[in-house]
Design an enzyme around this catalytic site. Structure first.
Site, PDB file in Angstrom:
ATOM      1  N   ASP A   1      83.331  -3.240  37.793  1.00  0.00           N
ATOM      2  CA  ASP A   1      83.503  -1.730  38.311  1.00  0.00           C
ATOM      3  C   ASP A   1      83.959  -0.866  38.827  1.00  0.00           C
ATOM      4  O   ASP A   1      85.833  -1.207  38.783  1.00  0.00           O
ATOM      5  CB  ASP A   1      82.407  -2.852  39.973  1.00  0.00           C
ATOM      6  CG  ASP A   1      83.052  -3.411  41.279  1.00  0.00           C
ATOM      7  OD1 ASP A   1      83.533  -2.751  41.006  1.00  0.00           O
ATOM      8  OD2 ASP A   1      82.561  -4.211  41.266  1.00  0.00           O
TER       9      ASP A   1
ATOM     10  N   LYS B   1      79.426   2.135  40.309  1.00  0.00           N
ATOM     11  CA  LYS B   1      78.524   1.734  41.756  1.00  0.00           C
ATOM     12  C   LYS B   1      79.051   2.617  42.578  1.00  0.00           C
ATOM     13  O   LYS B   1      79.833   2.305  42.988  1.00  0.00           O
ATOM     14  CB  LYS B   1      77.795   0.430  41.518  1.00  0.00           C
ATOM     15  CG  LYS B   1      76.487  -0.355  40.768  1.00  0.00           C
ATOM     16  CD  LYS B   1      75.923  -1.200  41.209  1.00  0.00           C
ATOM     17  CE  LYS B   1      76.545  -2.509  41.900  1.00  0.00           C
ATOM     18  NZ  LYS B   1      75.665  -3.943  41.688  1.00  0.00           N
TER      19      LYS B   1
ATOM     20  N   GLY C   1      85.662  -6.067  42.461  1.00  0.00           N
ATOM     21  CA  GLY C   1      86.674  -5.202  44.278  1.00  0.00           C
ATOM     22  C   GLY C   1      86.454  -6.385  44.915  1.00  0.00           C
ATOM     23  O   GLY C   1      85.684  -7.144  45.024  1.00  0.00           O
TER      24      GLY C   1
ATOM     25  N   THR D   1      88.796 -10.273  50.423  1.00  0.00           N
ATOM     26  CA  THR D   1      87.701  -9.650  50.809  1.00  0.00           C
ATOM     27  C   THR D   1      88.218  -7.958  51.654  1.00  0.00           C
ATOM     28  O   THR D   1      89.923  -8.064  51.709  1.00  0.00           O
ATOM     29  CB  THR D   1      86.825 -10.444  51.745  1.00  0.00           C
ATOM     30  OG1 THR D   1      86.042  -8.997  51.980  1.00  0.00           O
ATOM     31  CG2 THR D   1      87.159 -10.385  52.718  1.00  0.00           C
TER      32      THR D   1
END
Length: 457
Positions: A248, A270, A301, A331
């Protein structure tokens, strides 16, 4: 080619090291690992040599070098800080046709020591011919990161299976495909590392008996927050083994450059408010590619299980019976806060941290009263377009308007940008930033001026 790369069988063969210091110790470790019958000669020895001698692992000869020490040797190493002595050892070995390494003097040596990657029985040696040891070391480090730690155990186990595999598969092509499956099977590698005999047997039988055109598998990999250096070692190994990588917008170009060159790449990027590929279609892409027997990496990601919809994708695979595994990533909350000099927790300011999505399913509502409490840090993912609402709701539920806030854009990348202020300014600050951005709210933001290290690099 100035040097012929060879691997010497030194087990139970006499070898000599002249030198008793730190450099000699490093060479001694290698020879001991190879099973050599080792003698070490020096005027004095560091404690490690004495410990080895007391344990019966080697023989110490204290005193000046005597050429007769070479008489029974297969290999010698001169590792003293005396160039004249090193040269003498080399010449004495040369006269006896014994290969001799002279530390830091490749021209005086009849062999050189490479940088070694040890996944016994798999061994990889890297050498620059003595011209650039630092370059050889850097290459070794890169190769280390690509070779799974348990690969040696898998290689040893493969040796035990060769006879059975030859009986099971008639053609070389079938055997090759089987071995390719075995060497990338994470469950087998982990079972061997844990010496779990039941799991080893089950996995082996499954690999041998399933059709070679069986359904593939999907590995969900967290790419981290942006900086390619924050991709995990296991994540790197997975994208190097993939047949297909579905990725993505949040996966950086630097990370995509690490993907295996001949892998198919499917972009399903997106953006907030606009979906290039609907989630259900992404699920079907993963399913379809795996059903072709391919090894599919879904590269996302950050961490795939933190606002990454990884669970939804895996449910589809689970319902279809497709094998899958997950490699977590760093994260965005961890990466962006660290690269902005904002600790998420601090004994004086925050005893907890909340990770909150700026997107909710229709009808969803956050518990604003609890979010407005003191002594915690709030991290909003995908909250840029909702910044004014976040500001309003938190103030309405009692959070002080002077509460420090920060917005991190392109966190951990060289293009990272951070803007800070107070809660009463959050909506206004958000208008100055672009996606992807992360909002951090809490007293810990006030430490940023003191702890901000990344912008100084």
């Amino acid at each position: 080619m100035d040097h012929l790369p060879i691997f010497c069988q030194l087990r139970d063969r006499d070898c000599l090291i002249v030198g008793g210091g730190d450099v000699a110790e490093r060479k001694a470790r290698l020879l001991l690992d190879a099973g050599a019958r080792l003698t070490v000669n020096a005027l004095a020895f560091i404690p490690q040599f004495t410990a080895w001698a007391d344990a019966g692992m080697l023989t110490l000869v204290e005193g000046p070098f005597d050429e007769s020490l070479l008489d029974t040797c297969w290999l010698a190493i001169a590792a003293t800080d005396d160039d004249t002595l090193n040269q003498r050892v080399s010449e004495a070995a040369e006269a006896r046709r014994i290969f001799c390494n002279v530390v830091d003097a490749p021209k005086a040596a009849s062999f050189i020591m490479p940088s070694i990657i040890d996944r016994s029985p798999l061994m990889v040696a890297v050498s620059s011919g003595g011209t650039s040891p630092v370059l050889a070391r850097l290459l070794r480090e890169k190769l280390e990161s690509l070779l799974p730690l348990h690969l040696g155990q898998v290689a040893k186990y493969a040796g035990q299976l060769r006879g059975r595999v030859k009986q099971q598969f008639a053609t070389m092509s079938e055997r090759r495909r089987f071995w390719e499956k075995l060497f990338v099977n994470d469950r087998l590698a982990q079972s061997l590392a844990n010496n779990d005999q039941k799991a080893i047997t089950e996995t082996t039988e499954q690999l041998i008996n399933e059709p070679l055109d069986h359904r593939g598998e999907v590995v969900l990999v967290g790419a981290g927050p942006g900086d390619a250096g924050l991709l995990t070692l296991k994540g790197l190994q997975q994208i190097q083994q993939a047949d297909v990588v579905v990725y993505d917008r949040l996966v950086s170009d630097d990370i995509m450059n690490l993907v295996r060159r001949d892998a198919d790449r499917v972009f399903v990027g997106k953006r907030a408010g606009y979906h290039c590929v609907p989630q259900e279609e992404i699920n079907q892409i993963l399913l379809r590619e795996a059903q072709k027997g391919k090894r599919v990496v879904r590269l996302k990601g950050g961490d795939p299980f933190i606002f990454g919809r990884g669970g939804e994708e895996l449910e589809t695979l689970c319902n279809a019976g497709i094998p899958f595994s997950v490699v977590p990533g760093i994260t965005a909350a961890s990466g962006c806060s660290a690269y902005s000099g904002i600790p998420l927790t601090h004994r004086d300011y925050a005893q907890s941290v909340r990770l909150i999505t700026g997107h909710l399913k229709t009808g969803g509502e956050l518990d604003w009263e609890n979010l407005a409490a003191e002594k915690q840090t709030l991290v909003f993912y995908m909250g840029l377009n909702q910044a004014a609402t976040i500001q309003q709701k938190l103030i309405e539920h009692g959070m002080p308007g002077e509460m420090p806030v920060a917005i991190v854009e392109n966190g951990t990348a060289v293009t990272q940008r951070v803007i800070d202020g107070t809660l009463t300014q959050l909506g206004e600050l958000a208008q100055q930033m672009n996606s992807p951005s992360l909002i951090i709210i809490g007293r810990v933001v006030g430490l940023r001026d003191k702890l901000n290290w990344f912008s100084n690099h």
